[in-house]
Design a protein around this motif. Structure first.
Motif, PDB file in Angstrom:
ATOM      1  N   PRO A 147       0.847  -1.198   0.000  1.00 34.31           N
ATOM      2  CA  PRO A 147       0.000   0.000   0.000  1.00 34.31           C
ATOM      3  C   PRO A 147       0.885   1.252   0.000  1.00 34.31           C
ATOM      4  O   PRO A 147       1.878   1.311   0.725  1.00 34.31           O
ATOM      5  CB  PRO A 147      -0.778  -0.101   1.311  1.00 34.31           C
ATOM      6  CG  PRO A 147      -0.642  -1.527   1.741  1.00 34.31           C
ATOM      7  CD  PRO A 147       0.684  -1.993   1.225  1.00 34.31           C
ATOM      8  N   THR A 152       0.867   4.950   1.024  1.00 35.89           N
ATOM      9  CA  THR A 152       0.106   5.908   1.827  1.00 35.89           C
ATOM     10  C   THR A 152       0.814   7.251   1.959  1.00 35.89           C
ATOM     11  O   THR A 152       0.241   8.207   2.461  1.00 35.89           O
ATOM     12  CB  THR A 152      -0.151   5.348   3.237  1.00 35.89           C
ATOM     13  OG1 THR A 152       1.109   5.092   3.872  1.00 35.89           O
ATOM     14  CG2 THR A 152      -0.951   4.048   3.165  1.00 35.89           C
ATOM     15  N   THR A 184      -3.784   3.351  -5.011  1.00 34.38           N
ATOM     16  CA  THR A 184      -3.750   4.559  -4.180  1.00 34.38           C
ATOM     17  C   THR A 184      -4.378   5.722  -4.932  1.00 34.38           C
ATOM     18  O   THR A 184      -3.848   6.156  -5.962  1.00 34.38           O
ATOM     19  CB  THR A 184      -2.300   4.914  -3.799  1.00 34.38           C
ATOM     20  OG1 THR A 184      -1.751   3.836  -3.029  1.00 34.38           O
ATOM     21  CG2 THR A 184      -2.247   6.201  -2.987  1.00 34.38           C
ATOM     22  N   ILE A 205      -6.516   2.568  -1.339  1.00 36.75           N
ATOM     23  CA  ILE A 205      -5.971   3.483  -0.337  1.00 36.75           C
ATOM     24  C   ILE A 205      -6.462   4.891  -0.635  1.00 36.75           C
ATOM     25  O   ILE A 205      -6.140   5.474  -1.683  1.00 36.75           O
ATOM     26  CB  ILE A 205      -4.426   3.445  -0.330  1.00 36.75           C
ATOM     27  CG1 ILE A 205      -3.925   2.042   0.024  1.00 36.75           C
ATOM     28  CG2 ILE A 205      -3.873   4.466   0.657  1.00 36.75           C
ATOM     29  CD1 ILE A 205      -3.664   1.149  -1.154  1.00 36.75           C
TER      30      ILE A 205
END
Length: 327
Positions: A157, A159, A228, A291
């Motif tokens: 992921p 972030t 994302t 995300i």
């Protein structure tokens, strides 16, 4: 303007393809799109045609040639400039070397959100950019959507901007997109779109970037499950008309065309939103991790050197400032 022999041949070939299906109308407009039947932009232009026919009491008809029947986008732009095609829907990127003002719409993180993009292109800035097409034998009619592009990858992921460090991402083959990824601390790998799936699968690249329908429709979500939503690119499409064809219309009919084009925009946006929703649902159902909780400020701040390199003229610098000032 010099026209090569091959270009002339293409123009006449395209003209020969135009049917006389709407011969009963006083004005017959030919529209082009490289997308297939049913695609949101195609359906929106067809809706525009329905509006024109109704509002003109059957005097104006529009015939849509979808699926690149009249050529790919760069070909149809030229044909529209010469009056062979009357109305044309194309990606804004194909105009970046023709209409300088369009370059700002393809800058990374120039738009804070899709809503911000809508407010820009529907307002004074959008009107200014559409007006710039007239110097290039075209009339800018309206902006359509093409979604927002975000990063997806097979590793983890993402972030924060730190998570991008050292990762390899496929990008479109333009310097500004290579510079964007480099400014974020990742490694840009330009490659044909058709090679992305296998490259993700084999680890040649860690990720790529695109919108919801492309992420889902290509199956990339199967081999890169981390998506994302940074929305680094929110690039509109543009609907233009041949100035040659436009100038042949009466002032009344010119107003009808402009009005119908504007009224087709919400039709297109609704269709696009529905298409995105279907793709998102499929991706989420398949187990991809989406995300959304990210602070985009460091991403945007990282673009300073990219803007310094690519936004060099006073015209573009002012447009950037005007866009950033829009709420």
């Amino acid at each position: 303007m010099n026209i090569k022999t091959t270009t002339l041949a293409a123009l006449f070939a395209s003209a020969a393809m135009v049917t006389s299906a709407y011969a009963e109308c006083e004005v017959n407009l030919r529209a082009a799109d490289n997308q297939p039947a049913g695609y949101p932009t195609v359906a929106a232009v067809e809706a525009m045609g329905d509006m024109l026919k109704e509002r003109s009491n059957g005097r104006i008809c529009l015939e849509m040639f979808h699926s690149a029947q009249l050529g790919q986008e760069k070909d149809t732009i030229e044909q529209t400039q010469f009056g062979v095609i009357d109305i044309n829907r194309t990606s804004i990127g194909n105009f970046n070397n023709i209409v300088e003002e369009t370059q700002v719409l393809a800058l990374p993180y120039i738009f804070r959100s899709v809503e911000h993009m809508h407010n820009v292109v529907d307002g004074e800035v959008g009107g200014q950019i559409l007006g710039a097409f007239e110097e290039h034998d075209l009339v800018g009619l309206a902006f359509y959507d093409s979604g927002s592009r975000s990063f997806y990858n097979s590793q983890k992921p993402i972030t924060s901007i730190e998570d991008l460090a050292g990762m390899k991402f496929r990008v479109m083959g333009a310097d500004i997109f290579v510079d964007m990824v480099a400014a974020l601390g990742a490694n840009a790998t330009p490659m044909p779109f058709g090679e992305v799936y296998s490259s993700l699968q084999t680890g040649v690249i860690d990720g790529a970037e695109n919108n919801w329908p492309s992420y889902e429709g290509t199956g990339h979500f199967e081999v890169a499950k981390y998506y994302t939503l940074d929305q680094h690119l929110i690039v509109p499409e543009v609907l233009t008309m041949s100035k040659i064809a436009f100038d042949k219309l009466s002032a009344e009919d010119q107003d009808l065309v402009r009005e119908a084009a504007r009224d087709s925009v919400p039709v297109m946006r609704e269709l696009w939103a529905a298409r995105e929703a279907v793709s998102e649902a499929k991706v989420r159902e398949a187990g991809s991790e989406i995300i959304t909780d990210i602070d985009k400020t460091p991403f945007i701040e990282a673009m300073v050197p990219v803007y310094e390199k690519h936004v060099t003229s006073p015209l573009l610098q002012q447009l950037v400032a005007d866009i950033q000032a829009v709420k």
